[in-house]
Design an enzyme around this catalytic site. Structure first.
Site, PDB file in Angstrom:
ATOM      1  N   GLU A 181      -8.959  10.413   5.814  1.00  0.00           N
ATOM      2  CA  GLU A 181      -9.210   9.458   6.892  1.00  0.00           C
ATOM      3  C   GLU A 181      -9.523  10.230   8.174  1.00  0.00           C
ATOM      4  OE1 GLU A 181      -6.702   5.397   6.124  1.00  0.00           O
ATOM      5  OE2 GLU A 181      -5.581   7.077   6.966  1.00  0.00           O
ATOM      6  N   GLU A 183       0.841  -1.190   0.000  1.00  0.00           N
ATOM      7  CA  GLU A 183       0.000   0.000   0.000  1.00  0.00           C
ATOM      8  C   GLU A 183       0.877   1.241   0.000  1.00  0.00           C
ATOM      9  OE1 GLU A 183      -3.654   1.989   2.606  1.00  0.00           O
ATOM     10  OE2 GLU A 183      -2.331   0.498   3.541  1.00  0.00           O
TER      11      GLU A 183
END
Length: 246
Positions: A227, A143
Site C-alpha cells: 500500500e 479484514e
C-alpha cells in the site's frame, strides 16, 4: 486494504515454457489492470489514485506456475500524504463457500524487496471474510492484514492492543473499523523480506482473543501486496508468492 472492485483487463500475453509450467507475462498500467493464470491473479489496483496530486503506477507479471507467481510494481505518488493510493497485489484465487472454521491450513510464502525505502508505504497480506459467501471481493465483514514491512510514519486502522505472539513471531496488533468492516492488523517490528507461515494461525488467534466468528465467516480474498502512500519512484518486487488453502 483494497477498496476497489476488480476489473478485468485484456492486457495478457502468454507463451509456453513446458507442458507442465507456463511462463506468462503482462503489463498492467490501467487503473484496475488485471491478470490471472495458474490459480493466481495480479491487479494494478490504483483504487486511491484520486487522492494524489501527482504520480503513477504500473504492475508487471514476470512469471507464473502452479507453485506461485512473480511480479513487480513501479510507482511514484505525491500529495494526500495520509491516503493510500493503491494496493498492487498478487492473490491466490480461492473457492467461494469455504468457512474459516472448516479450513485446515492457509500455508503461504513470499519473498519481496523494495528498490528504495525512502517512502511511506506498507507491505502486507490482505484477507477478507464475510458471512455471505458471494460477498463482493472489494470488502468484507472482517479484514486480516499481516504487515511484513512498514516504511515511513504510516499506521494501520484502529488502535494498538499491544504485542502478541502468532505463528512463531511477535506482532503489534491493531484493531479498528473501516466503515462496518472490522480490521485486524498484525504489524512486524521490522521488515520481514522472506516469510512463510500458516495464516490460519492468525484466524485462530483472532477467534480466541478478539471473538472472530470463524464458524460464520467465509473466505473471500487472499492477497499479498503493498500500500503506497507517498514517495519518489521505487519498485516493489515479489520474487515469488505462493499459497495453498485447504
Amino acid at each position: 486494504m483494497q477498496l476497489s472492485l476488480l476489473f478485468l483487463s485484456s492486457l495478457v500475453a502468454a507463451s509456453p515454457l513446458t507442458s507442465v509450467e507456463k511462463r506468462q507475462a503482462a503489463t498492467l498500467c490501467e487503473q484496475y489492470g488485471y491478470w490471472s493464470g495458474n490459480g493466481y491473479e495480479v491487479n494494478n489496483n490504483n483504487w486511491g489514485r484520486d487522492a494524489a496530486t501527482g504520480g503513477s503506477q504500473c504492475t508487471y507479471v514476470d512469471n507464473s506456475s502452479g507453485s506461485g507467481v512473480s511480479w513487480h510494481a513501479t510507482w511514484q505518488w505525491s500529495g494526500g500524504e495520509d491516503n493510500v493510493k493503491s494496493y498492487p497485489y498478487g492473490g491466490k484465487q480461492v473457492a467461494r463457500g469455504q468457512k474459516i472454521s472448516a479450513i485446515s491450513t492457509m500455508e503461504t510464502s513470499v519473498s519481496w524487496s523494495y528498490s528504495d525505502t525512502n517512502i511511506r508505504a506498507n507491505v502486507a497480506y490482505d484477507v477478507f471474510t464475510a458471512a455471505d459467501p458471494d460477498h463482493v471481493n472489494s470488502s468484507g465483514d472482517h479484514e486480516l492484514m499481516i504487515w511484513l514491512g512498514r516504511f515511513g510514519n504510516v499506521y494501520p486502522i484502529g488502535s494498538s492492543t499491544g504485542t502478541v505472539n502468532v505463528a512463531g513471531r511477535t506482532w503489534e496488533l491493531f484493531v479498528g473499523y473501516n466503515g462496518a468492516m472490522k480490521v485486524y492488523s498484525y504489524v512486524a517490528a521490522s521488515p520481514i523480506n522472506s516469510y512463510s507461515a500458516n495464516v490460519k494461525e492468525f484466524f485462530n488467534h483472532m477467534e480466541s482473543a478478539q471473538g472472530f466468528p470463524a464458524s460464520e465467516q467465509h473466505l473471500i480474498v487472499f492477497q499479498m501486496g503493498t500500500e503506497p502512500f507517498t514517495g519518489g519512484e521505487t519498485t516493489f518486487t515479489v520474487d515469488n508468492f505462493s499459497a495453498n488453502i485447504s
